[in-house]
Motif scaffolding. Structure first.
Motif, mmCIF file in Angstrom:
data_model
loop_
_atom_site.group_PDB
_atom_site.id
_atom_site.type_symbol
_atom_site.label_atom_id
_atom_site.label_comp_id
_atom_site.label_asym_id
_atom_site.label_seq_id
_atom_site.Cartn_x
_atom_site.Cartn_y
_atom_site.Cartn_z
ATOM 1 N N VAL A 2 -2.280 2.204 18.342
ATOM 2 C CA VAL A 2 -1.362 3.051 17.105
ATOM 3 C C VAL A 2 -2.147 3.116 16.331
ATOM 4 O O VAL A 2 -3.240 2.345 14.766
ATOM 5 N N GLU A 3 -2.409 4.754 15.653
ATOM 6 C CA GLU A 3 -3.985 4.946 14.588
ATOM 7 C C GLU A 3 -2.609 5.272 12.890
ATOM 8 O O GLU A 3 -1.331 6.451 13.296
ATOM 9 N N ILE A 4 -2.968 4.828 12.184
ATOM 10 C CA ILE A 4 -2.206 4.862 10.741
ATOM 11 C C ILE A 4 -3.303 6.507 10.008
ATOM 12 O O ILE A 4 -3.703 6.236 9.503
ATOM 13 N N LEU A 5 -1.579 7.278 9.752
ATOM 14 C CA LEU A 5 -2.577 8.840 9.450
ATOM 15 C C LEU A 5 -2.135 8.422 7.601
ATOM 16 O O LEU A 5 -2.718 9.803 6.856
ATOM 17 N N GLY A 6 -1.670 7.808 7.693
ATOM 18 C CA GLY A 6 -0.882 7.661 6.104
ATOM 19 C C GLY A 6 0.371 7.631 5.549
ATOM 20 O O GLY A 6 1.472 7.180 6.532
ATOM 21 N N LEU A 7 1.060 8.247 4.813
ATOM 22 C CA LEU A 7 2.129 6.772 3.801
ATOM 23 C C LEU A 7 2.746 8.246 2.943
ATOM 24 O O LEU A 7 2.255 8.974 2.665
ATOM 25 N N LEU A 8 4.398 8.755 3.026
ATOM 26 C CA LEU A 8 4.664 9.337 1.879
ATOM 27 C C LEU A 8 5.302 9.177 1.053
ATOM 28 O O LEU A 8 5.199 7.263 0.499
ATOM 29 N N THR A 9 6.232 9.301 0.569
ATOM 30 C CA THR A 9 6.264 8.750 -0.616
ATOM 31 C C THR A 9 7.814 7.918 -0.833
ATOM 32 O O THR A 9 8.839 7.950 0.179
ATOM 33 N N PRO A 10 7.652 7.144 -1.201
ATOM 34 C CA PRO A 10 8.409 5.740 -1.614
ATOM 35 C C PRO A 10 9.958 6.633 -1.939
ATOM 36 O O PRO A 10 9.993 7.347 -2.624
ATOM 37 N N VAL A 11 11.250 5.428 -1.187
ATOM 38 C CA VAL A 11 12.174 6.045 -1.575
ATOM 39 C C VAL A 11 13.032 5.066 -1.797
ATOM 40 O O VAL A 11 13.137 3.983 -0.976
ATOM 41 N N PHE A 12 14.426 4.657 -2.591
ATOM 42 C CA PHE A 12 15.066 3.722 -3.462
ATOM 43 C C PHE A 12 16.166 4.120 -2.627
ATOM 44 O O PHE A 12 16.959 4.970 -2.842
#
Length: 220
Positions: free
Chosen positions: A120-130
C-alpha cells in the motif's frame, strides 16, 4: 470531457496526478459542505468547537485497479457496531494512543477487510471531518494498492463490502437527496447513490472533497 473520459489515463498516471494534487492545499470545507447534512451547523455549535475536542480516528480510501477503472471499498456496517449502525462507511476507526492517522487507517482497514500486505502506497491525506454524534475527528487517508485485494470482511463489523470507482464518483447522476427523520425533524439530506445504497453524513462529505481532488488532478 465526460466523467468516464476523465479516468482513461493509465493507473500510473492517475496515481501520479493524485499524489501531486494531494501535496498541495486541499479544497477543504468548501468541498465537504456540498454533501453535509443541513443540521450539521447546529450540531457543531452545540459541541463548542468539536475540532479541538474530538477523539482522533482515521479512514482509508484504498484505490486499486478494477478493470479499466480504479476502485475503492466501502463497507455496510452491521447492527453490532457501536457507532453508525447499518450505514455505509469507509473502512477505519479510532486511533490508538501514539498512533498516526495513517497507521490507524491501515490497521483498522485490515481488521475490517483482511490483510493488505506491504504494497500500500500512501498518496496523502484529506481534510479532517468532525462527527458530532460520535465525537470523532476523522482523518481521511488516500492510499493505492497495485493489485485488487481479496476481502475477508470481519462479520461482527462488516455486513457487506461495496466497491465504488472513480468513474462512479465523478458521475453527477449518482448525487441525490432523500428525506430522513433525524433529531426530531425531517430533513432533505444530500446522498451519493451506489446501487440500492445511500451514502450520507461524514462519509459523503469525505467523498465530496475527494471528488474535488480527483477532478482537479485529472484536468488536462
Amino acid at each position: 470531457m465526460s466523467a468516464t473520459e476523465r479516468v482513461l489515463f493509465s493507473y500510473e498516471e492517475i496515481i501520479h496526478r493524485l499524489r501531486e494534487r494531494l501535496a498541495r492545499p486541499l479544497p477543504g470545507p468548501s468541498a465537504q459542505w456540498e454533501m453535509a447534512p443541513p443540521y450539521r451547523r447546529a450540531l457543531l455549535a452545540q459541541g463548542n468547537d468539536g475540532l479541538v475536542q474530538g477523539r482522533d480516528a482515521a479512514v482509508l480510501i484504498l484505490l486499486y485497479p478494477n478493470g479499466p477503472d480504479l476502485a475503492f471499498p466501502l463497507t455496510l456496517r452491521t447492527l453490532h457496531v457501536v457507532h453508525h449502525k447499518g450505514q455505509i462507511s469507509l473502512p477505519g476507526g479510532a486511533c490508538e494512543p501514539g498512533e498516526s492517522p495513517v497507521e490507524a487507517a491501515l490497521r483498522e482497514t485490515e481488521e475490517e477487510l483482511g490483510p493488505l500486505g506491504d504494497q500500500v502506497e500512501i498518496l496523502g491525506l484529506l481534510t479532517p471531518v468532525f462527527i458530532p454524534p460520535s465525537g470523532f475527528l476523522v482523518h481521511p487517508v488516500v492510499g493505492y494498492l497495485p493489485i485488487r485485494p481479496v476481502f475477508r470482511p470481519a462479520p461482527i463489523e462488516v455486513a457487506e463490502v461495496l466497491e465504488a470507482s472513480l468513474s462512479w464518483l465523478l458521475d453527477p447522476r449518482h448525487q441525490d437527496e432523500e428525506e430522513r427523520e433525524l433529531y426530531g425533524a425531517r430533513w432533505r439530506i444530500p446522498v451519493f447513490r451506489l446501487g440500492n445504497h445511500a451514502i450520507w453524513g461524514a462519509t459523503a462529505m469525505i467523498l465530496a472533497e475527494f471528488r474535488a481532488v480527483v477532478r482537479e488532478a485529472l484536468e488536462p
